[in-house]
Scaffold this motif. Sequence first.
Motif, PDB file in Angstrom:
ATOM      1  N   LEU A  52      -7.094 -29.193 -43.969  1.00 39.23           N
ATOM      2  CA  LEU A  52      -5.858 -29.921 -44.254  1.00 39.23           C
ATOM      3  C   LEU A  52      -4.861 -29.892 -43.110  1.00 39.23           C
ATOM      4  O   LEU A  52      -3.760 -30.433 -43.236  1.00 39.23           O
ATOM      5  CB  LEU A  52      -5.204 -29.338 -45.512  1.00 39.23           C
ATOM      6  CG  LEU A  52      -5.904 -29.661 -46.835  1.00 39.23           C
ATOM      7  CD1 LEU A  52      -5.405 -28.735 -47.942  1.00 39.23           C
ATOM      8  CD2 LEU A  52      -5.692 -31.117 -47.214  1.00 39.23           C
TER       9      LEU A  52
ATOM     10  N   ARG B 255      -4.117 -33.515 -42.286  1.00 40.27           N
ATOM     11  CA  ARG B 255      -4.263 -34.476 -43.380  1.00 40.27           C
ATOM     12  C   ARG B 255      -3.193 -34.256 -44.431  1.00 40.27           C
ATOM     13  O   ARG B 255      -2.808 -33.119 -44.706  1.00 40.27           O
ATOM     14  CB  ARG B 255      -5.633 -34.322 -44.051  1.00 40.27           C
ATOM     15  CG  ARG B 255      -6.815 -34.650 -43.165  1.00 40.27           C
ATOM     16  CD  ARG B 255      -8.112 -34.297 -43.885  1.00 40.27           C
ATOM     17  NE  ARG B 255      -9.275 -34.775 -43.157  1.00 40.27           N
ATOM     18  CZ  ARG B 255      -9.852 -34.129 -42.163  1.00 40.27           C
ATOM     19  NH1 ARG B 255      -9.346 -32.961 -41.756  1.00 40.27           N
ATOM     20  NH2 ARG B 255     -10.912 -34.625 -41.560  1.00 40.27           N
ATOM     21  N   LEU B 256      -2.772 -35.328 -45.074  1.00 42.50           N
ATOM     22  CA  LEU B 256      -1.874 -35.211 -46.212  1.00 42.50           C
ATOM     23  C   LEU B 256      -2.641 -34.853 -47.473  1.00 42.50           C
ATOM     24  O   LEU B 256      -2.147 -34.129 -48.329  1.00 42.50           O
ATOM     25  CB  LEU B 256      -1.113 -36.519 -46.426  1.00 42.50           C
ATOM     26  CG  LEU B 256      -0.034 -36.859 -45.400  1.00 42.50           C
ATOM     27  CD1 LEU B 256       0.547 -38.231 -45.706  1.00 42.50           C
ATOM     28  CD2 LEU B 256       1.064 -35.800 -45.408  1.00 42.50           C
ATOM     29  N   TYR B 257      -3.855 -35.402 -47.586  1.00 48.80           N
ATOM     30  CA  TYR B 257      -4.683 -35.164 -48.756  1.00 48.80           C
ATOM     31  C   TYR B 257      -6.065 -34.716 -48.295  1.00 48.80           C
ATOM     32  O   TYR B 257      -6.366 -34.711 -47.108  1.00 48.80           O
ATOM     33  CB  TYR B 257      -4.760 -36.425 -49.627  1.00 48.80           C
ATOM     34  CG  TYR B 257      -3.408 -36.820 -50.187  1.00 48.80           C
ATOM     35  CD1 TYR B 257      -2.845 -36.124 -51.248  1.00 48.80           C
ATOM     36  CD2 TYR B 257      -2.687 -37.877 -49.626  1.00 48.80           C
ATOM     37  CE1 TYR B 257      -1.598 -36.463 -51.746  1.00 48.80           C
ATOM     38  CE2 TYR B 257      -1.443 -38.218 -50.119  1.00 48.80           C
ATOM     39  CZ  TYR B 257      -0.898 -37.508 -51.181  1.00 48.80           C
ATOM     40  OH  TYR B 257       0.341 -37.846 -51.663  1.00 48.80           O
TER      41      TYR B 257
ATOM     42  N   ASP C 272      -8.764 -34.400 -54.577  1.00 48.12           N
ATOM     43  CA  ASP C 272      -7.504 -33.694 -54.768  1.00 48.12           C
ATOM     44  C   ASP C 272      -7.368 -33.197 -56.205  1.00 48.12           C
ATOM     45  O   ASP C 272      -6.832 -32.111 -56.446  1.00 48.12           O
ATOM     46  CB  ASP C 272      -6.329 -34.604 -54.419  1.00 48.12           C
ATOM     47  CG  ASP C 272      -6.354 -35.036 -52.962  1.00 48.12           C
ATOM     48  OD1 ASP C 272      -6.003 -34.218 -52.094  1.00 48.12           O
ATOM     49  OD2 ASP C 272      -6.751 -36.181 -52.701  1.00 48.12           O
TER      50      ASP C 272
ATOM     51  N   ASN D 276      -1.064 -24.885 -44.681  1.00 47.28           N
ATOM     52  CA  ASN D 276      -1.557 -26.251 -44.895  1.00 47.28           C
ATOM     53  C   ASN D 276      -1.953 -26.454 -46.355  1.00 47.28           C
ATOM     54  O   ASN D 276      -1.677 -27.501 -46.953  1.00 47.28           O
ATOM     55  CB  ASN D 276      -2.751 -26.536 -43.985  1.00 47.28           C
ATOM     56  CG  ASN D 276      -2.410 -26.355 -42.525  1.00 47.28           C
ATOM     57  OD1 ASN D 276      -1.344 -26.744 -42.065  1.00 47.28           O
ATOM     58  ND2 ASN D 276      -3.319 -25.747 -41.778  1.00 47.28           N
TER      59      ASN D 276
ATOM     60  N   TRP E 299      -0.049 -29.082 -48.997  1.00 50.06           N
ATOM     61  CA  TRP E 299      -0.812 -30.039 -49.808  1.00 50.06           C
ATOM     62  C   TRP E 299      -0.594 -29.790 -51.288  1.00 50.06           C
ATOM     63  O   TRP E 299      -0.368 -30.726 -52.073  1.00 50.06           O
ATOM     64  CB  TRP E 299      -2.303 -29.919 -49.453  1.00 50.06           C
ATOM     65  CG  TRP E 299      -3.244 -30.484 -50.463  1.00 50.06           C
ATOM     66  CD1 TRP E 299      -3.549 -31.797 -50.658  1.00 50.06           C
ATOM     67  CD2 TRP E 299      -4.016 -29.754 -51.417  1.00 50.06           C
ATOM     68  NE1 TRP E 299      -4.469 -31.922 -51.679  1.00 50.06           N
ATOM     69  CE2 TRP E 299      -4.766 -30.690 -52.152  1.00 50.06           C
ATOM     70  CE3 TRP E 299      -4.157 -28.390 -51.712  1.00 50.06           C
ATOM     71  CZ2 TRP E 299      -5.642 -30.306 -53.179  1.00 50.06           C
ATOM     72  CZ3 TRP E 299      -5.012 -28.004 -52.727  1.00 50.06           C
ATOM     73  CH2 TRP E 299      -5.749 -28.945 -53.450  1.00 50.06           C
ATOM     74  N   TYR E 300      -0.649 -28.532 -51.703  1.00 44.39           N
ATOM     75  CA  TYR E 300      -0.480 -28.204 -53.119  1.00 44.39           C
ATOM     76  C   TYR E 300       0.892 -28.644 -53.621  1.00 44.39           C
ATOM     77  O   TYR E 300       1.014 -29.207 -54.726  1.00 44.39           O
ATOM     78  CB  TYR E 300      -0.676 -26.704 -53.322  1.00 44.39           C
ATOM     79  CG  TYR E 300      -0.442 -26.265 -54.743  1.00 44.39           C
ATOM     80  CD1 TYR E 300      -1.370 -26.558 -55.740  1.00 44.39           C
ATOM     81  CD2 TYR E 300       0.717 -25.581 -55.089  1.00 44.39           C
ATOM     82  CE1 TYR E 300      -1.142 -26.170 -57.053  1.00 44.39           C
ATOM     83  CE2 TYR E 300       0.945 -25.189 -56.399  1.00 44.39           C
ATOM     84  CZ  TYR E 300       0.005 -25.489 -57.374  1.00 44.39           C
ATOM     85  OH  TYR E 300       0.232 -25.106 -58.673  1.00 44.39           O
TER      86      TYR E 300
ATOM     87  N   ARG F 183       2.621 -31.103 -52.555  1.00 40.40           N
ATOM     88  CA  ARG F 183       2.609 -32.567 -52.666  1.00 40.40           C
ATOM     89  C   ARG F 183       1.973 -33.004 -53.977  1.00 40.40           C
ATOM     90  O   ARG F 183       2.532 -33.817 -54.711  1.00 40.40           O
ATOM     91  CB  ARG F 183       1.865 -33.201 -51.481  1.00 40.40           C
ATOM     92  CG  ARG F 183       2.717 -33.524 -50.296  1.00 40.40           C
ATOM     93  CD  ARG F 183       1.988 -34.354 -49.271  1.00 40.40           C
ATOM     94  NE  ARG F 183       0.838 -33.666 -48.705  1.00 40.40           N
ATOM     95  CZ  ARG F 183       0.906 -32.757 -47.748  1.00 40.40           C
ATOM     96  NH1 ARG F 183       2.068 -32.394 -47.244  1.00 40.40           N
ATOM     97  NH2 ARG F 183      -0.194 -32.182 -47.279  1.00 40.40           N
TER      98      ARG F 183
END
Length: 213
Positions: free
Chosen positions: A152, A155-157, A167, A190, A194-195, A197
């Motif tokens: 991650l 990356r955003l996802y 996801d 990271n 992500w989590y 988001r």
Amino acid sequence: MPANDRLTIWGRPNSVNVQKVLWCLAELDVAFARIDAGMQFGRNGEADYLAMNPNGRIPTLVDGDFVLWESNAIMRYLCLAHGGETPLYPAMPRHRAAVERWLDWTLSTVQPIERPLFWGLVRTPPEQRDMIALQKAADDAAAMWRILDAHLAARLYVEAERFTLADIALGAYARRWFGVEGVVKPELPNLLGWYRRIAQRPAFIRHVAPPLS
């Protein structure tokens, strides 16, 4: 079992595998009914349930006269049958395969490693916990989550810049990783970004965020 033309999910809401399916349904905006089954609710060992799902596990999906078990298979089906051109399950072969590998990884790697830690810290009374063994379980889980943390970094996802089934599958388990307490866990920036988001998504808040039990 009662007849019902509406799409129905059998399973208790605090099951991680049921949560994945409920999250997927909410992202797709598909109406459904849910029937409690498993653990304190029983029913999954009854003959009628075993006729639908001989494993006696949850969740089980009933869509008209179609019955399906295994949570990741259910999510794939929902996208194909009820999702239209949903970005949750990309159509391009390489993009879909990239999502699929993470769905497989949740079953081959994440679930077996995560389970002892979750059960030991959430579903075992404090006086019965082996904290040395649980710290070892946390260390094993951390090594696994470091793989996703590194992935991650740019990356955003999980796959590219769009939210997908990858996801959902991993996010349901990440909820447990970030939610358990009483062991030492490393900083994984990271993974945490992500989590945070995905944890803002209304479907996550409704079906995955409730207290661990």
